[in-house]
Scaffold this active site. Sequence first.
Site, PDB file in Angstrom:
ATOM      1  N   LEU A  29       0.845  -1.189   0.000  1.00 53.00           N
ATOM      2  CA  LEU A  29       0.000   0.000   0.000  1.00 53.00           C
ATOM      3  C   LEU A  29       0.883   1.241   0.000  1.00 53.00           C
ATOM      4  CD1 LEU A  29      -2.690  -0.936   2.708  1.00 53.00           C
ATOM      5  CD2 LEU A  29      -2.965  -1.017   0.226  1.00 53.00           C
ATOM      6  N   ASP A  30       0.393   2.304  -0.631  1.00 50.92           N
ATOM      7  CA  ASP A  30       1.096   3.577  -0.562  1.00 50.92           C
ATOM      8  C   ASP A  30       1.167   4.057   0.890  1.00 50.92           C
ATOM      9  OD1 ASP A  30       1.216   3.553  -3.329  1.00 50.92           O
ATOM     10  OD2 ASP A  30      -0.598   4.760  -3.554  1.00 50.92           O
ATOM     11  N   LYS A  31       2.119   4.921   1.173  1.00 47.92           N
ATOM     12  CA  LYS A  31       2.294   5.470   2.521  1.00 47.92           C
ATOM     13  C   LYS A  31       0.985   6.004   3.091  1.00 47.92           C
ATOM     14  CE  LYS A  31       4.686   9.366   4.795  1.00 47.92           C
ATOM     15  NZ  LYS A  31       3.617  10.381   4.786  1.00 47.92           N
TER      16      LYS A  31
ATOM     17  N   ARG B 289      -5.835   5.661  -7.914  1.00 48.90           N
ATOM     18  CA  ARG B 289      -5.640   7.117  -7.866  1.00 48.90           C
ATOM     19  C   ARG B 289      -5.542   7.700  -9.276  1.00 48.90           C
ATOM     20  NH1 ARG B 289      -0.550   7.657  -4.037  1.00 48.90           N
ATOM     21  NH2 ARG B 289      -0.978   9.898  -4.295  1.00 48.90           N
TER      22      ARG B 289
END
Length: 296
Positions: A127-129, A228
């Site tokens: 997962l992204d930050k 996104r």
Amino acid sequence: MVTAAESGKMLKQILQNRFHFSRRFFRRLREEQRVHVNGNIIYYTSRLTEGDTVCVRLEEDKEAYLLPQKIDFSVVFEDEDILIVDKPAGIVVHPTLGYKEGTLANGVAYYANERGESYPFRPVTRLDKDTSGLMVVAKHAYAHAALSKQMKQKRYYRRYVAVCHKDVLVDKGMITLPIGNSPTSIIERVIDWENGKDAVTHFQKLASWKEATFLSLTLETGRTHQIRVHLAAMGHPIIGDSLYGSSEDTSLLSRQALHAKEITIFHPTHREWMTWEVPLANDMKILLEKLNDRIF
């Protein structure tokens, strides 16, 4: 334990049928004598009988040292093979040049040490930050290889939820825009019709307002920043996404309103489908309450 149906088969046949080891991993098991039958090491061509006990040791040498640090994350499920965690937003998954400590990897190392365990950090999903939610971590090489193969073959299910800008006018749909690297940024991704890789995102509307939509999203592919990029390309960037939306969004939410809510995998050793789901992150709950109250 060898079953009646397996009786008379060679050890190597039983192992392959049950676990689908890769050739490389199978070779390591033999070379390092990690397989025992009834407590003894036997030839892989030996034929077994019903009731024989087969033990496979899956531990391995440690990889690069990780500083154990107490990090804020929740363990949703754990056994000898995998760790399912709920990652809060704001935590990087593994150390990078910019984040050498304070990552989920450091937290998992601390969590393992507290329980007298030690294993390399092998994330199966990432997962992204600033994306919250479910992640799968393998505890050993076989589990990682088996689950990574599932990811490549798309034999898994992941569901996200997001809050994006403006009212999405259809109840459900599919986005099929190819995604590639940005020519001006090593982080950003763009829609690239010439060199981009296929990317497929399915979405369904859960709730909507004039200024926003709450979506459920599933992926057929796992491109970097896929949800996104796809939503931004459709004119509905995720609220709080300063990279693909507006930096002014941080007044509504300090990170992108994206949460990995549900995941289903085929367990590498139990050989059964398992599903986990976690509640929506608190900051996203507050955002939905604001939308319902129309206070911004």
